[in-house]
Design a protein around this motif. Structure first.
Motif, PDB file in Angstrom:
ATOM      1  N   MET A   1       0.840  -1.192   0.000  1.00 57.73           N
ATOM      2  CA  MET A   1       0.000   0.000   0.000  1.00 57.73           C
ATOM      3  C   MET A   1       0.877   1.245   0.000  1.00 57.73           C
ATOM      4  O   MET A   1       1.823   1.361   0.771  1.00 57.73           O
ATOM      5  N   TYR A   2       0.581   2.199  -0.865  1.00 55.34           N
ATOM      6  CA  TYR A   2       1.324   3.438  -0.905  1.00 55.34           C
ATOM      7  C   TYR A   2       0.662   4.432   0.041  1.00 55.34           C
ATOM      8  O   TYR A   2      -0.510   4.732  -0.070  1.00 55.34           O
ATOM      9  N   THR A   3       1.375   4.889   1.007  1.00 54.77           N
ATOM     10  CA  THR A   3       0.814   5.921   1.882  1.00 54.77           C
ATOM     11  C   THR A   3       1.678   7.154   1.768  1.00 54.77           C
ATOM     12  O   THR A   3       2.816   7.083   1.313  1.00 54.77           O
ATOM     13  N   GLN A   4       1.108   8.259   2.183  1.00 60.78           N
ATOM     14  CA  GLN A   4       1.858   9.503   2.061  1.00 60.78           C
ATOM     15  C   GLN A   4       3.079   9.451   2.966  1.00 60.78           C
ATOM     16  O   GLN A   4       3.062   8.813   4.013  1.00 60.78           O
ATOM     17  N   ALA A   5       4.110  10.145   2.535  1.00 56.53           N
ATOM     18  CA  ALA A   5       5.341  10.173   3.334  1.00 56.53           C
ATOM     19  C   ALA A   5       5.023  10.712   4.726  1.00 56.53           C
ATOM     20  O   ALA A   5       4.150  11.543   4.888  1.00 56.53           O
ATOM     21  N   MET A   6       5.747  10.231   5.711  1.00 55.19           N
ATOM     22  CA  MET A   6       5.486  10.606   7.100  1.00 55.19           C
ATOM     23  C   MET A   6       5.540  12.113   7.301  1.00 55.19           C
ATOM     24  O   MET A   6       4.823  12.673   8.107  1.00 55.19           O
ATOM     25  N   ASP A   7       6.429  12.754   6.545  1.00 58.88           N
ATOM     26  CA  ASP A   7       6.614  14.193   6.777  1.00 58.88           C
ATOM     27  C   ASP A   7       5.651  15.058   5.955  1.00 58.88           C
ATOM     28  O   ASP A   7       5.726  16.256   5.975  1.00 58.88           O
ATOM     29  N   ILE A   8       4.749  14.430   5.187  1.00 58.54           N
ATOM     30  CA  ILE A   8       3.783  15.219   4.419  1.00 58.54           C
ATOM     31  C   ILE A   8       2.441  15.172   5.145  1.00 58.54           C
ATOM     32  O   ILE A   8       1.852  14.104   5.282  1.00 58.54           O
ATOM     33  N   PRO A   9       1.957  16.320   5.619  1.00 62.94           N
ATOM     34  CA  PRO A   9       0.670  16.311   6.308  1.00 62.94           C
ATOM     35  C   PRO A   9      -0.430  15.818   5.372  1.00 62.94           C
ATOM     36  O   PRO A   9      -0.387  16.106   4.180  1.00 62.94           O
ATOM     37  N   ASN A  10      -1.372  15.105   5.933  1.00 60.18           N
ATOM     38  CA  ASN A  10      -2.477  14.586   5.126  1.00 60.18           C
ATOM     39  C   ASN A  10      -3.469  15.708   4.873  1.00 60.18           C
ATOM     40  O   ASN A  10      -4.250  16.074   5.717  1.00 60.18           O
ATOM     41  N   THR A  11      -3.418  16.273   3.689  1.00 55.18           N
ATOM     42  CA  THR A  11      -4.261  17.434   3.397  1.00 55.18           C
ATOM     43  C   THR A  11      -4.798  17.323   1.988  1.00 55.18           C
ATOM     44  O   THR A  11      -4.251  16.632   1.152  1.00 55.18           O
ATOM     45  N   ASP A  12      -5.860  18.039   1.724  1.00 53.62           N
ATOM     46  CA  ASP A  12      -6.484  17.955   0.407  1.00 53.62           C
ATOM     47  C   ASP A  12      -5.810  18.840  -0.634  1.00 53.62           C
ATOM     48  O   ASP A  12      -5.871  18.575  -1.812  1.00 53.62           O
ATOM     49  N   GLY A  13      -5.229  19.928  -0.212  1.00 58.00           N
ATOM     50  CA  GLY A  13      -4.699  20.879  -1.196  1.00 58.00           C
ATOM     51  C   GLY A  13      -3.196  20.882  -1.249  1.00 58.00           C
ATOM     52  O   GLY A  13      -2.538  20.907  -0.217  1.00 58.00           O
ATOM     53  N   GLU A  22       8.133  20.160  -4.487  1.00 59.79           N
ATOM     54  CA  GLU A  22       7.252  19.383  -5.359  1.00 59.79           C
ATOM     55  C   GLU A  22       8.013  18.295  -6.123  1.00 59.79           C
ATOM     56  O   GLU A  22       7.551  17.179  -6.274  1.00 59.79           O
ATOM     57  N   GLN A  23       9.215  18.679  -6.544  1.00 60.87           N
ATOM     58  CA  GLN A  23       9.997  17.710  -7.343  1.00 60.87           C
ATOM     59  C   GLN A  23      10.409  16.501  -6.493  1.00 60.87           C
ATOM     60  O   GLN A  23      10.354  15.369  -6.947  1.00 60.87           O
ATOM     61  N   ALA A  24      10.787  16.798  -5.255  1.00 55.56           N
ATOM     62  CA  ALA A  24      11.229  15.721  -4.365  1.00 55.56           C
ATOM     63  C   ALA A  24      10.048  14.794  -4.081  1.00 55.56           C
ATOM     64  O   ALA A  24      10.184  13.567  -4.050  1.00 55.56           O
ATOM     65  N   ARG A  25       8.887  15.412  -3.925  1.00 58.61           N
ATOM     66  CA  ARG A  25       7.676  14.642  -3.653  1.00 58.61           C
ATOM     67  C   ARG A  25       7.366  13.709  -4.832  1.00 58.61           C
ATOM     68  O   ARG A  25       6.996  12.556  -4.671  1.00 58.61           O
ATOM     69  N   ALA A  27       9.517  12.701  -7.094  1.00 60.19           N
ATOM     70  CA  ALA A  27      10.567  11.682  -7.225  1.00 60.19           C
ATOM     71  C   ALA A  27      10.287  10.529  -6.266  1.00 60.19           C
ATOM     72  O   ALA A  27      10.434   9.356  -6.614  1.00 60.19           O
ATOM     73  N   GLU A  28       9.841  10.878  -5.074  1.00 55.06           N
ATOM     74  CA  GLU A  28       9.546   9.840  -4.086  1.00 55.06           C
ATOM     75  C   GLU A  28       8.360   8.989  -4.549  1.00 55.06           C
ATOM     76  O   GLU A  28       8.372   7.756  -4.435  1.00 55.06           O
ATOM     77  N   PHE A  29       7.370   9.672  -5.101  1.00 53.95           N
ATOM     78  CA  PHE A  29       6.198   8.965  -5.618  1.00 53.95           C
ATOM     79  C   PHE A  29       6.612   7.982  -6.716  1.00 53.95           C
ATOM     80  O   PHE A  29       6.231   6.810  -6.713  1.00 53.95           O
ATOM     81  N   ASN A  30       7.418   8.492  -7.659  1.00 54.41           N
ATOM     82  CA  ASN A  30       7.850   7.643  -8.779  1.00 54.41           C
ATOM     83  C   ASN A  30       8.593   6.418  -8.280  1.00 54.41           C
ATOM     84  O   ASN A  30       8.392   5.311  -8.766  1.00 54.41           O
ATOM     85  N   GLU A  31       9.425   6.658  -7.303  1.00 57.91           N
ATOM     86  CA  GLU A  31      10.246   5.575  -6.777  1.00 57.91           C
ATOM     87  C   GLU A  31       9.358   4.499  -6.129  1.00 57.91           C
ATOM     88  O   GLU A  31       9.496   3.310  -6.384  1.00 57.91           O
ATOM     89  N   ARG A  32       8.392   4.966  -5.355  1.00 59.62           N
ATOM     90  CA  ARG A  32       7.492   4.016  -4.678  1.00 59.62           C
ATOM     91  C   ARG A  32       6.588   3.281  -5.657  1.00 59.62           C
ATOM     92  O   ARG A  32       6.424   2.063  -5.564  1.00 59.62           O
ATOM     93  N   ALA A  33       5.993   4.034  -6.582  1.00 58.96           N
ATOM     94  CA  ALA A  33       5.098   3.399  -7.556  1.00 58.96           C
ATOM     95  C   ALA A  33       5.883   2.414  -8.410  1.00 58.96           C
ATOM     96  O   ALA A  33       5.426   1.306  -8.696  1.00 58.96           O
ATOM     97  N   GLY A  34       7.090   2.816  -8.784  1.00 57.45           N
ATOM     98  CA  GLY A  34       7.934   1.978  -9.631  1.00 57.45           C
ATOM     99  C   GLY A  34       8.325   0.675  -8.945  1.00 57.45           C
ATOM    100  O   GLY A  34       8.516  -0.348  -9.594  1.00 57.45           O
ATOM    101  N   MET A  45      -0.757  12.275  -5.559  1.00 51.63           N
ATOM    102  CA  MET A  45      -0.179  11.749  -6.811  1.00 51.63           C
ATOM    103  C   MET A  45       0.111  12.921  -7.742  1.00 51.63           C
ATOM    104  O   MET A  45      -0.585  13.941  -7.689  1.00 51.63           O
ATOM    105  N   PRO A  46       1.123  12.795  -8.601  1.00 51.97           N
ATOM    106  CA  PRO A  46       1.401  13.882  -9.540  1.00 51.97           C
ATOM    107  C   PRO A  46       0.215  14.047 -10.499  1.00 51.97           C
ATOM    108  O   PRO A  46      -0.435  13.058 -10.848  1.00 51.97           O
TER     109      PRO A  46
END
Ligand SMILES: [Fe+2]
Ligand SMILES: [Fe+2]
Length: 334
Positions: A1-13, A22-25, A27-34, A45-46
Motif C-alpha cells: 500500500m502506498y501511503t503519504q510520506a510521514m513528513d507530508i501532512p495529510n491534506t487535500d490541497g 514538489e519535485q522531491a515529492r 521523485a519519491e512517488f515515482n520511486e514508490r510506484a515503480g 499523486m502527480p
C-alpha cells in the motif's frame, strides 16, 4: 500500500504543504510506484499520473461498452439457443467491465458524465478493433479467441498496476475475459469440425482479424512515448512489443489445433530466438482507424450517442426515484 510520506501532512490541497519541494515529492512517488507500492484514491499523486490514468481507464471503459456493439449484432442470429445464451452472457460481462472501470476512473475525480461526454463528442478514444465489422458468425468466434485473447495478454499485467482501484477492477475482469476467450475458441472448434463451408468461413474471419488484432498491442516500443512514463509509474509492466510476441507465441499452437492459417508469409518459428517471427505491421491502417476512418467508426459512435439520448428518460426516472426515497427517509427521521 502506498501511503503519504510521514513528513507530508495529510491534506487535500497541494498549496497546504509549501515546505515540501514538489519535485522531491514527485521523485519519491515515482520511486514508490515503480517498486510496486499501491497508490490509493486519497494518496497524493502527480497531476500527470492522475491524467494518464483517467485517460487510460476511461478509454478502457469506453472500449468495453463500444465492444458490445459488434457482437450484439449477432445475438438474434446465433445458430442455437446454447450459443445465444453464451453470447448474451459474454456481452453482458463487457457491459459490467465498462461499469467497474468507469467507477475506478471516478475515484480520480472525473465524473462519469464528463467521460461519456468525451466519448460522445469524439474527444476520447476506444480500442480501434471495434471499428471493424462482424460479417459472419465465425467473426464472433474469432473475436472471443483473438480479440479477447489479446485483451487478456494486455490486461493480466494490469492486475498488478500501481493504482489500486484499477488493479482490483482488473482482477475480476481478467477472470471473465478468460471465459470469453474460451467461448470463442469453443465456437471455432465446432466450426473446425463442421462442413467445408464452415471451415472456409472461419479461415476468412481469421484472415480479416489477424492484423487488426496484432495492432491492439499498440505502436512499437520505440514509437510509444506514453509507454515509457507508464512503465516508470508502474501502470504498465510489460512493453507493447513483448506482449505482442507473447500473444503470437501463445496463439500459434491454438491455430494449429483449429486447422487455420494466418495471413502472414513471414510467420514462422525461430529456433534461435525461441519465438515466432512475424511480418511488418501496416501502421498506416492503424492510424487511419484511430483517426476515425475505419470501416465502422461513424456507426459505432452514432449507436452510443443514440443509446445515450434514448436512455435520458431512464436516468431522469432513476434520479426522481432517488429524490423521492431520500425525501421519505428524511420525513421519517423528522
Ligand atoms: Fe471486457
Ligand atoms: Fe471480453
Amino acid at each position: 500500500m502506498y501511503t503519504q510520506a510521514m513528513d507530508i501532512p495529510n491534506t487535500d490541497g497541494p498549496t497546504a504543504v509549501p515546505a515540501i519541494n514538489e519535485q522531491a515529492r514527485e521523485a519519491e512517488f515515482n520511486e514508490r510506484a515503480g517498486r510496486g507500492e499501491i497508490v490509493e484514491a486519497k494518496d497524493w499523486m502527480p497531476e500527470a499520473y492522475r491524467k494518464t490514468l483517467v485517460r487510460q481507464i476511461s478509454q478502457h471503459a469506453h472500449s468495453e461498452i463500444v465492444g458490445m456493439l459488434p457482437e450484439g449484432n449477432w445475438v438474434t442470429r446465433a445458430p442455437s439457443l446454447k450459443r445465444k445464451t453464451i453470447l448474451l452472457a459474454k456481452i453482458q460481462d463487457e457491459g459490467g467491465h465498462g461499469l467497474y472501470l468507469y467507477a475506478a476512473a471516478e475515484t480520480l475525480g472525473t465524473s462519469r458524465d464528463q467521460m461519456l461526454d468525451a466519448l460522445h463528442t469524439g474527444k476520447a478514444k476506444y480500442s480501434s478493433i471495434f471499428n471493424y465489422p462482424t460479417l459472419t458468425w465465425a467473426d464472433i468466434g474469432v473475436i472471443g479467441w483473438l480479440v479477447d485473447g489479446a485483451a487478456i495478454m494486455n490486461q493480466v499485467p494490469l492486475c498488478r498496476c500501481s493504482y489500486g482501484p484499477y488493479a482490483r477492477a482488473m482482477v475480476r475482469i481478467c477472470k471473465e475475459e478468460s471465459f470469453h476467450q474460451r467461448q470463442g475458441f469453443d465456437l471455432l472448434l465446432a466450426l473446425s469440425k463442421g462442413s467445408e463451408a464452415q471451415r472456409a468461413m472461419m479461415q476468412d474471419a481469421v484472415n480479416r482479424w489477424w492484423w487488426p488484432v496484432l495492432m491492439m498491442f499498440g505502436p512499437h516500443d520505440k514509437d510509444s512515448q506514453n509507454s515509457e512514463l507508464s512503465m516508470k509509474w508502474g501502470i504498465k509492466r510489460i512493453s507493447n512489443d513483448e506482449l505482442r510476441q507473447q500473444f503470437v507465441d501463445a496463439t500459434m499452437p491454438q491455430g494449429e489445433l483449429l486447422g487455420v492459417t494466418f495471413p502472414d508469409p513471414d510467420l514462422r518459428y525461430n529456433e534461435a530466438r525461441g519465438h515466432y517471427d512475424f511480418g511488418a505491421i501496416d501502421w498506416s491502417e492503424f492510424w487511419n482507424v484511430v483517426n476515425g476512418h475505419g470501416p465502422c467508426n461513424k456507426e459505432r459512435l452514432q449507436a452510443r450517442v443514440d443509446a445515450w439520448e434514448e436512455g435520458a428518460w431512464v436516468r431522469e426516472a432513476a434520479l426522481a426515484h432517488a429524490r423521492k426515497q431520500a425525501a421519505r427517509v428524511a420525513a421519517a427521521a423528522a
